[in-house]
Scaffold this motif. Structure first.
Motif, PDB file in Angstrom:
ATOM      1  N   LEU A 100       0.824  -1.208   0.000  1.00 54.77           N
ATOM      2  CA  LEU A 100       0.000   0.000   0.000  1.00 54.77           C
ATOM      3  C   LEU A 100       0.859   1.259   0.000  1.00 54.77           C
ATOM      4  O   LEU A 100       1.971   1.258   0.535  1.00 54.77           O
ATOM      5  N   GLN A 101       0.304   2.284  -0.604  1.00 56.05           N
ATOM      6  CA  GLN A 101       0.887   3.616  -0.504  1.00 56.05           C
ATOM      7  C   GLN A 101      -0.122   4.517   0.174  1.00 56.05           C
ATOM      8  O   GLN A 101      -1.330   4.444  -0.095  1.00 56.05           O
ATOM      9  N   ASP A 107      -2.222   7.752   0.974  1.00 56.30           N
ATOM     10  CA  ASP A 107      -2.710   8.897   0.202  1.00 56.30           C
ATOM     11  C   ASP A 107      -2.082  10.169   0.755  1.00 56.30           C
ATOM     12  O   ASP A 107      -1.535  10.198   1.861  1.00 56.30           O
ATOM     13  N   TYR A 162     -12.042  -5.539  -4.596  1.00 53.92           N
ATOM     14  CA  TYR A 162     -12.540  -4.522  -3.662  1.00 53.92           C
ATOM     15  C   TYR A 162     -11.625  -4.383  -2.439  1.00 53.92           C
ATOM     16  O   TYR A 162     -12.056  -3.958  -1.369  1.00 53.92           O
ATOM     17  N   ASN A 198      -9.478  -2.260  -1.741  1.00 50.35           N
ATOM     18  CA  ASN A 198      -9.308  -0.873  -1.275  1.00 50.35           C
ATOM     19  C   ASN A 198     -10.290  -0.523  -0.161  1.00 50.35           C
ATOM     20  O   ASN A 198     -10.036   0.370   0.652  1.00 50.35           O
ATOM     21  N   THR A 199     -11.433  -1.249  -0.098  1.00 53.37           N
ATOM     22  CA  THR A 199     -12.416  -0.949   0.943  1.00 53.37           C
ATOM     23  C   THR A 199     -11.912  -1.320   2.337  1.00 53.37           C
ATOM     24  O   THR A 199     -12.499  -0.902   3.339  1.00 53.37           O
ATOM     25  N   ASN A 219      -8.844   2.299   4.056  1.00 56.69           N
ATOM     26  CA  ASN A 219      -9.190   3.688   3.779  1.00 56.69           C
ATOM     27  C   ASN A 219      -7.978   4.589   3.980  1.00 56.69           C
ATOM     28  O   ASN A 219      -7.252   4.463   4.969  1.00 56.69           O
ATOM     29  N   TYR A 227      -5.420   4.625   1.961  1.00 54.24           N
ATOM     30  CA  TYR A 227      -4.261   3.989   1.336  1.00 54.24           C
ATOM     31  C   TYR A 227      -4.668   3.418  -0.012  1.00 54.24           C
ATOM     32  O   TYR A 227      -5.813   2.994  -0.221  1.00 54.24           O
ATOM     33  N   THR A 228      -3.713   3.387  -0.916  1.00 54.15           N
ATOM     34  CA  THR A 228      -3.963   2.858  -2.251  1.00 54.15           C
ATOM     35  C   THR A 228      -3.181   1.558  -2.447  1.00 54.15           C
ATOM     36  O   THR A 228      -1.950   1.545  -2.296  1.00 54.15           O
ATOM     37  N   PRO A 229      -3.874   0.443  -2.732  1.00 56.74           N
ATOM     38  CA  PRO A 229      -3.159  -0.813  -2.998  1.00 56.74           C
ATOM     39  C   PRO A 229      -2.337  -0.695  -4.283  1.00 56.74           C
ATOM     40  O   PRO A 229      -2.846  -0.250  -5.314  1.00 56.74           O
ATOM     41  N   VAL A 230      -1.074  -1.093  -4.218  1.00 53.41           N
ATOM     42  CA  VAL A 230      -0.225  -1.058  -5.409  1.00 53.41           C
ATOM     43  C   VAL A 230       0.117  -2.466  -5.895  1.00 53.41           C
ATOM     44  O   VAL A 230       0.553  -2.648  -7.036  1.00 53.41           O
TER      45      VAL A 230
END
Length: 692
Positions: A163-164, A166, A217, A219-220, A223, A225-228
């Motif tokens: 994760l990155q 936000d 899903y 990413n749910t 919250n 963070y963006t899955p990479v």
């Protein structure tokens, strides 16, 4: 090639060859597609157990610095390399076959789809399913300084998530040195595959894999963070129990403790998505402390889910094997009492062609019969909803003496057997856990009944477990008898296991670990003596595995004496047949088909005075020296002929039989005779019940 290697096939390499034969069933175009999928699942489950027990044991030997060669000529380190290479080759072949089967099913309108390939309506339905059914069960597990790496359970499917943060989390322009790392377990409590609502005017049946739905899903769960990168992985841990039975005050409690420790067994294998992110892989390597035996998978991890897949497809019998309905034994059909029948004649039951209900009814009638005083039986592996257990509970509650020898160390059934033991004890049964240092693997059931002022014993001896589920999937033989000699031996066997008793002078049985090996050696030597004198000498033996070195040497001696030996060995076989001057007279075949060949039967020509035995034991070191096993003669001449017919039917198979070559390789049996598939012929009961 050294002399040692030329005499024996390595046990573990032989097992790899066996699992390849299972894979061949998945590759066979003549096998219906849903059955091919089932064989792919069996390959996976077989490999899981092999890695967690056999390969884990070899790994332990290497770590302990053990360098001695086994009797087939391999050191642990040399064997380890060969096993991993061959296992990985097999897995690659398995997944090529999976893709082939998937293409075949897709042509039949049955397919697994990626979420992005579904229609908008279907995607909406999957999103609802995720939100309402899957999401509440998921637990994201972050790994950082305050949250240590969680316990990763053996044989469970996980997703590693990179994760990155936000910008709101890190601040504008902030740079991250490395991604955040988290795990999500794919919940095994939910179905691995989900059927997608059909498209309008379409007859196609479409499924989505649970891990693909979670990834869509993911990413749910995070919250801010963006899955990479999201990658599936799965580990296999060392699952061998290490028990101090002699020092244990309570064996049941000791096994429960060991089962808890099993969760922390060292990883011996890790399966990963072939595209796994390097950072995620490095994290897993370091945290799980695994460097070797990491397998990149091109497809869904753990094809074991395919075992249940066929059941999700309504209809489509054209994609399955023809149904075989077990027949109730005609001798018992319509009889008021099984005891009335057995007083007149012995009875043989051949599963799955004949129904296991005969065994259930035997126990049910014994439980209800007011003249029955005692019921005693061994329990190794039972089904989840056993009618036999229910009957034993009723029998105990009605005042009958009920004794059950429960094997708590039945591998991977330990927890279930602990539950059965407690249930039976609560009902008033006498539950015994066998003898220290030995597994109780014998399959025997004894009923003691008062008749005409005396006691009469009724016995069931089997080659398989008292499990009505596997009795539909395995070929096994059971003998019902009221023969007085067998009855006396049966009582003596239970007395030895449950109490203090001097070794019995067996009149019928051969019992491991005390005398079964010696009895078999004596019988083989007798056939060799017959051969040397020019008399009739022949041995046919059917079993799951043959790996006992002394037993193999004894068979080599008999072959050299001129005894014709035919072995039907489904799995591991360390004997090398057809070697000039060593095993010229030995033939070995393996039958792998829709049912798992599980019977243990021994036939000896004995100069025309034929003998046939049923047994619980394979000819392996563990069975003959570290287990309580039972071999029982079949006294009824008529039933001996029936068993000989069964063996001859197996030996005539030229469709599913493979023959073991002197090289250690297997090849399909081919000849100019009419094709004969023994398991399909056996469904016609007259094929083996007809007397010769």
């Amino acid at each position: 090639m050294t002399k040692e290697i030329s005499r024996y096939v390595n046990r573990d390499l032989s097992w790899i060859a066996f699992n390849r034969r299972v894979l061949e069933e998945a590759q066979d175009p003549a096998t219906p597609l849903l059955e091919r999928a089932k064989f792919l699942a069996i390959v996976s489950s077989n490999l899981d157990e092999f890695m967690s027990v056999r390969v884990a044991g070899i790994q332990d030997q290497i770590k302990a610095g053990y360098i001695k060669k086994d009797f087939s000529g391999y050191t642990p380190a040399g064997l380890w390399k060969r096993l991993l290479r061959r296992a990985n080759q097999m897995v690659a072949e398995q997944y090529r076959t999976y893709r082939e089967v998937a293409r075949g099913l897709a042509k039949e309108g049955i397919s697994f789809r990626r979420i992005g390939d579904l229609s908008d309506t279907q995607q909406s339905a999957m999103e609802i399913y995720f939100r309402e059914i899957v999401f509440p069960v998921l637990t994201p597990m972050a790994v950082d300084q305050s949250r240590p790496f969680p316990l990763v359970h053996t044989h469970e499917l996980y997703l590693s998530v990179l994760l990155q943060a936000d910008e709101e989390q890190t601040g504008a322009g902030a740079e991250e040195e490395e991604p955040y790392f988290a795990l999500v377990q794919v919940p095994s409590i939910l179905p691995r595959f989900i059927q997608v609502p059909g498209r309008p005017n379409s007859k196609k049946t479409e499924f989505v894999l649970l891990e693909d739905l979670i990834e869509k899903y993911i990413n749910t769960l995070f919250n801010g963070y963006t899955p990479v990168a999201v990658d599936a992985f799965r580990i296999t841990r060392n699952a061998d129990l290490t028990l101090d039975e002699e020092g244990a005050e309570d064996l049941l409690e000791e096994i429960e403790k060991e089962l808890r420790r099993r969760r922390w067994g060292m990883p011996v294998r890790m399966e990963i998505d072939r595209r796994m992110h390097p950072f995620a892989l490095q994290m897993l390597r370091e945290e799980l402390e695994i460097d070797d035996n990491i397998v990149r998978i091109d497809g869904p991890l753990d094809l074991g889910f395919l075992m249940k897949f066929g059941g999700a497809i309504a209809g489509r019998n054209d994609l399955r094997d023809a149904r075989i309905d077990p027949v109730y034994p005609p001798e018992l059909d319509g009889a008021q009492s099984v005891f009335d029948v057995l007083r007149q004649e012995d009875l043989l039951v051949y599963h799955p062609y004949e129904s296991f209900e005969a065994v259930n009814d035997f126990v049910l009638q014994a439980a209800e019969d007011e003249h029955v005083l005692a019921i005693k039986m061994t329990m190794y592996r039972m089904s989840g909803d056993s009618l036999i257990v229910q009957a034993l509970e009723r029998a105990a509650e009605s005042g009958k003496q009920v004794t059950v020898v429960v094997e708590l160390k039945a591998r991977f059934d330990e927890e279930r057997n602990i539950a059965w033991a407690r249930k039976l004890e609560k009902a008033g049964c006498h539950v015994v856990y066998g003898l220290v240092g030995l597994k109780t693997h014998a399959k025997i059931l004894l009923v003691v009944r008062r008749e005409a002022g005396a006691l009469k014993r009724y016995v069931h001896v089997g080659t398989g477990n008292y499990n009505d589920s596997t009795a539909k999937l395995y070929t096994d033989v059971g003998l019902f008898t009221s023969h007085p000699v067998i009855g006396v031996d049966a009582s003596a066997l239970f007395n030895e296991v449950t109490g203090y008793s001097a070794p019995h002078d067996w009149k019928a049985f051969a019992v491991a670990p005390t005398d079964m090996k010696d009895t078999l050696f004596r019988l083989i030597d007798r056939e060799a003596a017959h051969a040397r004198e020019g008399r009739q000498a022949r041995i046919i033996a059917k079993m799951n595995s043959l790996s006992h070195q002394d037993m193999i040497d004894k068979l080599y001696e008999a072959s050299q004496a001129g005894v014709k030996i035919e072995l039907i060995v489904r799995g591991v076989c360390c004997l090398r047949p057809g070697v000039p001057g060593l095993s010229d007279n030995i033939r070995v075949i393996s039958i792998v088909d829709r049912f798992l060949e599980h019977s243990r039967i021994v036939y000896l020509a004995n100069d025309g005075d034929e003998e046939v035995y049923l047994a619980s034991a394979d000819w392996m070191t563990r069975n003959l020296t570290r287990r309580i096993e039972l071999m029982c003669p079949v006294f009824d001449v008529r039933l001996r002929k029936v068993l000989i017919n069964m063996l001859r039917l197996n030996l005539s198979d030229n469709v599913k039989a493979r023959e073991l070559l002197p090289s250690g390789d297997y090849q399909r049996v081919t000849n100019d005779l009419t094709p004969l598939r023994s398991q399909f012929e056996a469904k016609d009961i007259s094929k083996w019940r007809t007397l010769l």
